[in-house]
Write an enzyme that holds these catalytic residues in place. Structure first.
Site, PDB file in Angstrom:
ATOM      1  N   LYS A 272       0.830  -1.199   0.000  1.00 43.89           N
ATOM      2  CA  LYS A 272       0.000   0.000   0.000  1.00 43.89           C
ATOM      3  C   LYS A 272       0.868   1.254   0.000  1.00 43.89           C
ATOM      4  O   LYS A 272       0.634   2.177  -0.795  1.00 43.89           O
ATOM      5  CB  LYS A 272      -0.905  -0.026   1.239  1.00 43.89           C
ATOM      6  CG  LYS A 272      -2.012   0.981   1.207  1.00 43.89           C
ATOM      7  CD  LYS A 272      -2.912   0.819   2.439  1.00 43.89           C
ATOM      8  CE  LYS A 272      -3.750  -0.441   2.366  1.00 43.89           C
ATOM      9  NZ  LYS A 272      -4.359  -0.801   3.657  1.00 43.89           N
TER      10      LYS A 272
ATOM     11  N   ARG B  64      -3.263   3.191   8.443  1.00 43.02           N
ATOM     12  CA  ARG B  64      -3.623   1.951   7.749  1.00 43.02           C
ATOM     13  C   ARG B  64      -2.433   1.021   7.707  1.00 43.02           C
ATOM     14  O   ARG B  64      -1.306   1.428   7.461  1.00 43.02           O
ATOM     15  CB  ARG B  64      -4.032   2.262   6.306  1.00 43.02           C
ATOM     16  CG  ARG B  64      -4.747   3.544   6.167  1.00 43.02           C
ATOM     17  CD  ARG B  64      -4.659   4.150   4.784  1.00 43.02           C
ATOM     18  NE  ARG B  64      -5.346   3.369   3.779  1.00 43.02           N
ATOM     19  CZ  ARG B  64      -5.309   3.672   2.484  1.00 43.02           C
ATOM     20  NH1 ARG B  64      -4.607   4.714   2.055  1.00 43.02           N
ATOM     21  NH2 ARG B  64      -5.951   2.938   1.630  1.00 43.02           N
TER      22      ARG B  64
ATOM     23  N   GLY C 272      -8.311  -6.442   4.023  1.00 43.85           N
ATOM     24  CA  GLY C 272      -9.148  -6.424   5.215  1.00 43.85           C
ATOM     25  C   GLY C 272      -8.623  -7.231   6.384  1.00 43.85           C
ATOM     26  O   GLY C 272      -9.279  -7.341   7.410  1.00 43.85           O
TER      27      GLY C 272
ATOM     28  N   MET D   4      -5.845  -6.778   8.208  1.00 44.30           N
ATOM     29  CA  MET D   4      -5.264  -6.042   9.324  1.00 44.30           C
ATOM     30  C   MET D   4      -6.012  -4.738   9.514  1.00 44.30           C
ATOM     31  O   MET D   4      -7.007  -4.495   8.863  1.00 44.30           O
ATOM     32  CB  MET D   4      -3.790  -5.852   9.075  1.00 44.30           C
ATOM     33  CG  MET D   4      -3.072  -7.171   9.216  1.00 44.30           C
ATOM     34  SD  MET D   4      -1.348  -7.008   8.891  1.00 44.30           S
ATOM     35  CE  MET D   4      -1.404  -6.347   7.271  1.00 44.30           C
TER      36      MET D   4
ATOM     37  N   ARG E 207      -3.593  -1.441  -6.278  1.00 43.87           N
ATOM     38  CA  ARG E 207      -2.822  -2.685  -6.180  1.00 43.87           C
ATOM     39  C   ARG E 207      -3.263  -3.586  -7.326  1.00 43.87           C
ATOM     40  O   ARG E 207      -4.343  -3.392  -7.897  1.00 43.87           O
ATOM     41  CB  ARG E 207      -3.088  -3.379  -4.845  1.00 43.87           C
ATOM     42  CG  ARG E 207      -4.542  -3.736  -4.641  1.00 43.87           C
ATOM     43  CD  ARG E 207      -4.790  -4.273  -3.233  1.00 43.87           C
ATOM     44  NE  ARG E 207      -6.226  -4.275  -2.942  1.00 43.87           N
ATOM     45  CZ  ARG E 207      -6.748  -4.153  -1.739  1.00 43.87           C
ATOM     46  NH1 ARG E 207      -5.978  -4.006  -0.697  1.00 43.87           N
ATOM     47  NH2 ARG E 207      -8.049  -4.179  -1.565  1.00 43.87           N
TER      48      ARG E 207
ATOM     49  N   HIS F  61     -16.069  -7.552   0.743  1.00 40.06           N
ATOM     50  CA  HIS F  61     -15.133  -8.502   1.339  1.00 40.06           C
ATOM     51  C   HIS F  61     -15.440  -9.923   0.872  1.00 40.06           C
ATOM     52  O   HIS F  61     -14.558 -10.663   0.448  1.00 40.06           O
ATOM     53  CB  HIS F  61     -15.233  -8.404   2.865  1.00 40.06           C
ATOM     54  CG  HIS F  61     -14.347  -9.384   3.577  1.00 40.06           C
ATOM     55  ND1 HIS F  61     -14.797 -10.627   3.978  1.00 40.06           N
ATOM     56  CD2 HIS F  61     -13.042  -9.330   3.910  1.00 40.06           C
ATOM     57  CE1 HIS F  61     -13.807 -11.277   4.550  1.00 40.06           C
ATOM     58  NE2 HIS F  61     -12.730 -10.512   4.531  1.00 40.06           N
TER      59      HIS F  61
ATOM     60  N   ARG G 127      -2.942 -47.610 -11.935  1.00 36.67           N
ATOM     61  CA  ARG G 127      -3.034 -48.479 -10.760  1.00 36.67           C
ATOM     62  C   ARG G 127      -3.969 -49.630 -11.055  1.00 36.67           C
ATOM     63  O   ARG G 127      -5.165 -49.409 -11.237  1.00 36.67           O
ATOM     64  CB  ARG G 127      -3.561 -47.699  -9.550  1.00 36.67           C
ATOM     65  CG  ARG G 127      -2.502 -46.910  -8.845  1.00 36.67           C
ATOM     66  CD  ARG G 127      -3.128 -45.830  -8.013  1.00 36.67           C
ATOM     67  NE  ARG G 127      -3.810 -44.896  -8.888  1.00 36.67           N
ATOM     68  CZ  ARG G 127      -3.984 -43.612  -8.605  1.00 36.67           C
ATOM     69  NH1 ARG G 127      -3.565 -43.122  -7.471  1.00 36.67           N
ATOM     70  NH2 ARG G 127      -4.608 -42.842  -9.452  1.00 36.67           N
TER      71      ARG G 127
ATOM     72  N   SER H 108      10.094 -44.377 -10.580  1.00 34.74           N
ATOM     73  CA  SER H 108       9.025 -43.413 -10.388  1.00 34.74           C
ATOM     74  C   SER H 108       8.891 -43.214  -8.886  1.00 34.74           C
ATOM     75  O   SER H 108       8.645 -44.175  -8.152  1.00 34.74           O
ATOM     76  CB  SER H 108       7.725 -43.945 -10.989  1.00 34.74           C
ATOM     77  OG  SER H 108       6.722 -42.980 -10.839  1.00 34.74           O
TER      78      SER H 108
ATOM     79  N   THR I 100       5.766 -40.677  -3.956  1.00 33.79           N
ATOM     80  CA  THR I 100       6.040 -39.854  -2.773  1.00 33.79           C
ATOM     81  C   THR I 100       4.928 -39.909  -1.726  1.00 33.79           C
ATOM     82  O   THR I 100       5.120 -39.410  -0.628  1.00 33.79           O
ATOM     83  CB  THR I 100       6.316 -38.397  -3.186  1.00 33.79           C
ATOM     84  OG1 THR I 100       5.316 -37.989  -4.113  1.00 33.79           O
ATOM     85  CG2 THR I 100       7.689 -38.288  -3.818  1.00 33.79           C
ATOM     86  N   ASN I 101       3.774 -40.494  -2.061  1.00 30.42           N
ATOM     87  CA  ASN I 101       2.769 -40.664  -0.995  1.00 30.42           C
ATOM     88  C   ASN I 101       3.283 -41.666   0.033  1.00 30.42           C
ATOM     89  O   ASN I 101       3.369 -41.373   1.228  1.00 30.42           O
ATOM     90  CB  ASN I 101       1.440 -41.176  -1.562  1.00 30.42           C
ATOM     91  CG  ASN I 101       0.772 -40.166  -2.477  1.00 30.42           C
ATOM     92  OD1 ASN I 101       1.223 -39.036  -2.576  1.00 30.42           O
ATOM     93  ND2 ASN I 101      -0.272 -40.585  -3.144  1.00 30.42           N
ATOM     94  N   ASP I 102       3.620 -42.864  -0.463  1.00 28.38           N
ATOM     95  CA  ASP I 102       4.151 -43.868   0.456  1.00 28.38           C
ATOM     96  C   ASP I 102       5.504 -43.444   1.014  1.00 28.38           C
ATOM     97  O   ASP I 102       5.786 -43.642   2.188  1.00 28.38           O
ATOM     98  CB  ASP I 102       4.302 -45.216  -0.256  1.00 28.38           C
ATOM     99  CG  ASP I 102       3.085 -46.103  -0.014  1.00 28.38           C
ATOM    100  OD1 ASP I 102       2.655 -46.188   1.150  1.00 28.38           O
ATOM    101  OD2 ASP I 102       2.577 -46.697  -0.979  1.00 28.38           O
TER     102      ASP I 102
ATOM    103  N   CYS J 179       5.322 -39.698  -9.163  1.00 28.65           N
ATOM    104  CA  CYS J 179       3.903 -39.929  -9.410  1.00 28.65           C
ATOM    105  C   CYS J 179       3.043 -39.808  -8.160  1.00 28.65           C
ATOM    106  O   CYS J 179       1.889 -40.188  -8.161  1.00 28.65           O
ATOM    107  CB  CYS J 179       3.690 -41.282 -10.060  1.00 28.65           C
ATOM    108  SG  CYS J 179       4.092 -42.657  -8.976  1.00 28.65           S
TER     109      CYS J 179
ATOM    110  N   TYR K  65       9.928 -36.148 -15.475  1.00 24.05           N
ATOM    111  CA  TYR K  65       8.506 -35.802 -15.516  1.00 24.05           C
ATOM    112  C   TYR K  65       7.855 -35.878 -14.150  1.00 24.05           C
ATOM    113  O   TYR K  65       8.387 -36.497 -13.227  1.00 24.05           O
ATOM    114  CB  TYR K  65       7.749 -36.724 -16.494  1.00 24.05           C
ATOM    115  CG  TYR K  65       7.654 -38.176 -16.061  1.00 24.05           C
ATOM    116  CD1 TYR K  65       6.617 -38.621 -15.236  1.00 24.05           C
ATOM    117  CD2 TYR K  65       8.608 -39.107 -16.476  1.00 24.05           C
ATOM    118  CE1 TYR K  65       6.543 -39.947 -14.836  1.00 24.05           C
ATOM    119  CE2 TYR K  65       8.541 -40.428 -16.077  1.00 24.05           C
ATOM    120  CZ  TYR K  65       7.496 -40.848 -15.252  1.00 24.05           C
ATOM    121  OH  TYR K  65       7.432 -42.149 -14.844  1.00 24.05           O
TER     122      TYR K  65
END
Ligand code: ADP
Ligand code: MG
Ligand code: MG
Length: 874
Positions: free
Chosen positions: A21, A90, A99, A101, A334, A451, A557, A763, A766-768, A831, A851
């Site tokens: 601002k 302000r 809005g 702060m 802005r 808002h 899968r 591959s 990354t979940n497991d 993956c 990838y």
């Protein structure tokens, strides 16, 4: 370094120091725009204050000097006459937090200043309104009193005067309001409200700095990934008055339509109003065209300024302005928040207009927001005459959910898994958690710049605002419009693209995405290095993925292919005593699998398809012993034979595990129940041959899950190569089937150099890998405590959503490096769900994998994120 800078002292390029601002105010001042004068206290000063627990003592001297300069420049006086200066104080951080702060307006007023103000303006109504607003804001923001204390007084006065709006109260009523506010403050915070304007200013500045750490500001930063240690600047500015009679007013405008991106100015204007009245959505505003009729000169000037600012910032601007007695002032500008569709449209249009280059355009759109473009809208056949209410189309998309009337309720219901629509008269920054929990937002008040509208667009949620006929009774948990009413828990459908609201759930349809999207994604594709593949299990998912631009299937899968009716066949394979029965079951499964794989290879013809052999924990395939025993008891009671059930139950017992997620799953099941994996390999080869014979260009790859030791992979590879050789011999075709492995166990990552010798590709699952590295069961953790962990700041983010660079990421880095060293031809992909997360994609780009693979709806976002990662790395 000085603690503050006059707006006229810098060119506003240092956003870090001045906040967004303050930088905008300085920039606009340097461009010669009509900005009321003032100064910005730096974010650096806020950081000092946070560290020391108090503002630097030499700040007040600098503030006094700045005030003296302000008085000199304006010929007015702060706390005196004949023309008084009131101030706005302000907050303004580096990143816009609309809005979130605090702001205090009309500061510098007391009984003496009031007299001067009445004399200067000739308008006691105006002067008392300024006074009561000041006491109200100071009480709320600086002294932390409950805002409803003041609202209740106003409500009473409105009732007494029989008017709908505060602006219609008489000067006497406003005087009464001021005195009662003062009494409320004095009772709760004796001596808390200074009469000395300088003390007021010190209190306000201190409060603005502390507002950086309010709950709602912290929550907003968490949702929007804004660092906590930036601090905010405080802007002190001369007030101009939009409520100084009928030739005054205040408004907000956008240089293009923030909802659609169309090159049309858009704005809301409220006559006889001050500051926050527009944003708060308290009255329903006028359009810019209507403003043009009231103030032709200001209107033209505003349009000129809007166009100048857009050219200057090379972006759509969101501008606050006030007209005081027919003179225009600009209070803020802005880059405007916008919907995903608008962001895409504007970015492409601005390249065509020569305003920005392609790389900038690619950087302008948030990747995660692209999913919004595929949001449903209400079907055309739904009769609009059946609408329960109609309001402003504030944030596009349709949403269906149960009605709730408070933000806390919204959070409670969302945690139970309910989709909820938050219905409010208006929203305030205190509703941020409820809005985050809701699937859609409906308010009876406010326009497109309220808002509710701004925040909903930022969150990418459907919202309808300003549904004027809707009467919301929060206390009673109901809302009425026309002759109909809705209550807590009722189903409601809202369409933020048209502003229509329906009781119950109505038909919705998938939208067409804007034509500019393909152009933007085309530019992204030229920039990015990372490929984007898809996780897809069926031919129709694969076709959808291909439409979104997938360059391969990184994860098909096969376990999902084993559910439903096929489950019993699988159970027979695992549980049967009879070789013959098992063989028949296997044949049956092989036949359907061939069809599954053909479909995938056909949909992705010419592109790689990685089929992952079966990987669920065993218990997901077996009947539950609990249920079997229950059935046995029923049968026994009814005198039916129970031998079969008995034997099945014993078999199931034999396979039972205490900890199936760490048990006989993935390659372990493949090795122990070996005909299953062999059947899958044979079916895949068969599908490959069929597709080749049909003249296609199938590119089959086979992936082994949950490998911990290279020996597991070596054995599976031998088995697959046997099947490939057999299929080749039988068909007379030359077949090439790369074999690779998931890297989803820490041991696999740490021994990747060995595993790579037996693999054509890795591959990263990354979940497991995240579960195993953290020792966390995802479903349990997300249900039980992960949210608390994040609320308490123990984890900065959810490691299942954003890849943990330090730990899990380190395993990926080590495995990628050592894998490639051992086998330079190794292809590397990722993956897990992280494959669709922009932050994780940036990390994957840094690691130099080939990838990412993600679910079809996230592919477009991933393409964009990969391009942004490449741009950021340059
Ligand atoms: P936010 O960051 O939420 O936009 P602001 O600090 O910009 O909050 O201000 C809140 C409201 O007060 C805005 O509507 C703004 O236009 C108004 N306002 C701020 N400064 C002044 C001023 N100097 N004169 C008149 N109105 C002001
Ligand atoms: Mg503002
Ligand atoms: Mg896995």
């Amino acid at each position: 370094m000085p603690h503050l800078f006059d707006f006229s002292a810098t060119d506003g390029s240092d956003k870090d120091l001045l906040g967004g601002k303050g930088a905008g105010l300085a920039r606009m001042t340097s461009l010669g725009l009509p900005v009321p004068p003032g100064f910005t206290i730096t974010t650096e000063t806020c950081r000092l204050a946070m560290n020391d627990g108090r503002v630097p003592p030499d700040l007040w001297e600098e503030v006094d000097l700045a005030l003296a300069r302000l008085e000199d420049m304006t010929g007015r006086s702060f706390g005196g006459g004949p023309i008084p200066i009131l101030l706005s104080v302000r907050s303004g951080a580096k990143f816009s937090m609309p809005g979130m702060m605090d702001t205090i307006l009309n500061l510098g007023i007391n009984d003496d200043v009031l007299e001067t103000l009445v004399e200067w303006s000739g308008d006691p109504h105006f002067a008392w309104d300024a006074y009561r607003r000041f006491v109200q804001m100071y009480g709320d923001v600086v002294l932390g009193l409950d805002a409803s204390l003041f609202q209740d007084v106003l409500l009473e006065l409105r009732e007494e005067a029989a008017v709908a709006d505060d602006s219609e109260l008489s000067a006497e009523h406003l005087e009464a309001a001021t005195r009662r506010f003062q009494a409320i403050v004095e009772e709760r915070r004796p001596g808390g409200l200074p009469t000395d304007p300088r003390e007021q200013l010190q209190g306000a500045i201190t409060a603005v700095f502390s507002s950086w750490n309010t709950k709602r500001a912290i929550e907003y930063r968490r949702i929007n990934s804004i660092p906590d240690d930036l601090g905010t600047a405080a802007n002190v500015q001369m007030m101009v008055f939009g409520d100084l009679g009928d030739d005054s007013g205040t408004g907000v405008c956008f240089t293009r339509d923030p909802g659609t991106g169309a090159r049309l100015v858009y704005g809301d204007y409220l006559p006889r109003a001050q500051g926050e009245d527009v944003v708060a959505g308290i009255r329903n505003p006028l359009t810019l065209d209507q403003l043009g009729e009231l103030h032709p000169k200001c209107h033209d000037q505003l349009l000129e300024i809007m166009s100048g600012l857009e050219t200057h910032y090379r972006d759509m601007c969101d501008i606050e302005f006030t007209i005081e007695r027919d003179v225009l002032y600009i209070l803020q500008t802005r880059p405007g928040k916008r919907t995903a569709a608008a962001a895409v449209k504007m970015a492409v249009a601005m390249v065509e207009e020569g305003l920005i280059d392609r790389a900038t355009a690619v950087g302008r759109v948030a990747p995660a927001s692209l999913e919004q473009l595929h949001r449903p809208r209400i079907a055309d056949h739904v009769k609009l005459s059946n609408a329960f209410a109609t309001g402003v189309a504030a944030s596009p998309g349709a949403a269906i959910g149960k009605v709730v009337f408070s933000s806390d309720e919204a959070v409670i219901e969302e945690r139970k898994g309910e989709a909820v629509i938050l219905v409010r008269p208006e929203t305030t920054p205190n509703d941020i958690h409820g809005m985050a929990a809701a699937v859609g937002i409906l308010t009876s008040q406010g326009g497109k710049t309220s808002h509710a509208a701004v925040v909903a667009r930022g969150m990418g949620k459907p919202a309808v605002t300003g549904a004027a006929k809707l009467v919301v009774d929060v206390e009673a948990g109901m809302a009425r419009a026309g002759g109909n009413e809705i209550r807590t828990g009722d189903l409601l459908t809202i369409d933020g693209s048209t502003g229509n609201v329906f009781i119950g759930s109505v038909d919705v349809v998938a939208p067409e995405s804007p034509p500019e999207l393909q152009q933007l994604l085309g530019w992204a594709d030229e920039i990015r290095v990372l490929q984007v593949w898809a996780n897809a299990d069926t031919a129709s998912d694969a076709a959808a993925a291909r439409n979104f631009g997938a360059q391969g299937i990184g994860l098909a899968r096969t376990e999902h292919m084993f559910l439903g009716e096929r489950l019993q066949v699988v159970q027979r394979i695992i549980l049967s005593d009879s070789e013959e029965e098992r063989a028949t079951a296997l044949k049956e499964l092989e036949r359907v699998q061939i069809g599954d794989f053909e479909g995938l290879l056909e949909a992705m013809d010419g592109l790689p398809v990685v089929i992952r052999l079966l990987d669920p924990p065993l218990h997901e395939f077996l009947p539950s012993r609990f249920e079997l025993e229950h059935e046995m008891r029923l049968d026994a009671k009814a005198g039916r034979p129970i031998d079969d059930l008995q034997s099945m139950s014993e078999h199931v017992a034999r396979w039972e595990e205490d900890n199936p997620m760490l048990g006989l799953r993935g390659v372990r099941l493949g090795l122990m129940v070996d005909h299953l994996y062999r059947m899958q390999a044979r079916a895949a080869c068969h599908a490959l041959v069929t597709r080749l014979q049909a003249g296609g260009h199938p590119r089959l790859e086979i992936m082994i899950p949950l490998v911990a030791d290279v020996e597991e992979l070596i054995r599976m590879r031998e088995m697959i190569e046997e099947e490939v050789a057999a299929a080749a011999a039988e068909s007379g075709l030359e077949l090439k089937v790369p074999v690779g492995t998931m890297i989803e166990l820490p041991r696999a990552a740490l021994t990747a150099g060995f595993i790579a010798k037996a693999a054509d590709f890795f591959s990263f699952g990354t979940n497991d890998l995240t579960q195993m590295t953290y020792g966390l069961s995802r479903d349990d953790a997300e249900g039980l405590f992960l949210r608390d962990y994040m609320d308490q700041g123990i984890f900065a983010s959810n490691p299942f959503q954003t890849l943990d660079r330090a730990g899990v990421g380190r395993l990926v880095r080590v495995a990628a490096k050592e894998g490639r060293e051992a086998n330079p031809a190794l292809t590397l992909g990722l993956c897990g769900e992280h494959g669709g997360d922009p932050e994780s994609i940036a990390f994957v780009h840094e690691l130099g994998l080939d990838y990412v693979s993600c679910s079809p709806p996230r592919i477009e976002g991933a393409r964009l994120a990969a391009a942004q990662a490449a741009l950021a790395a340059d």
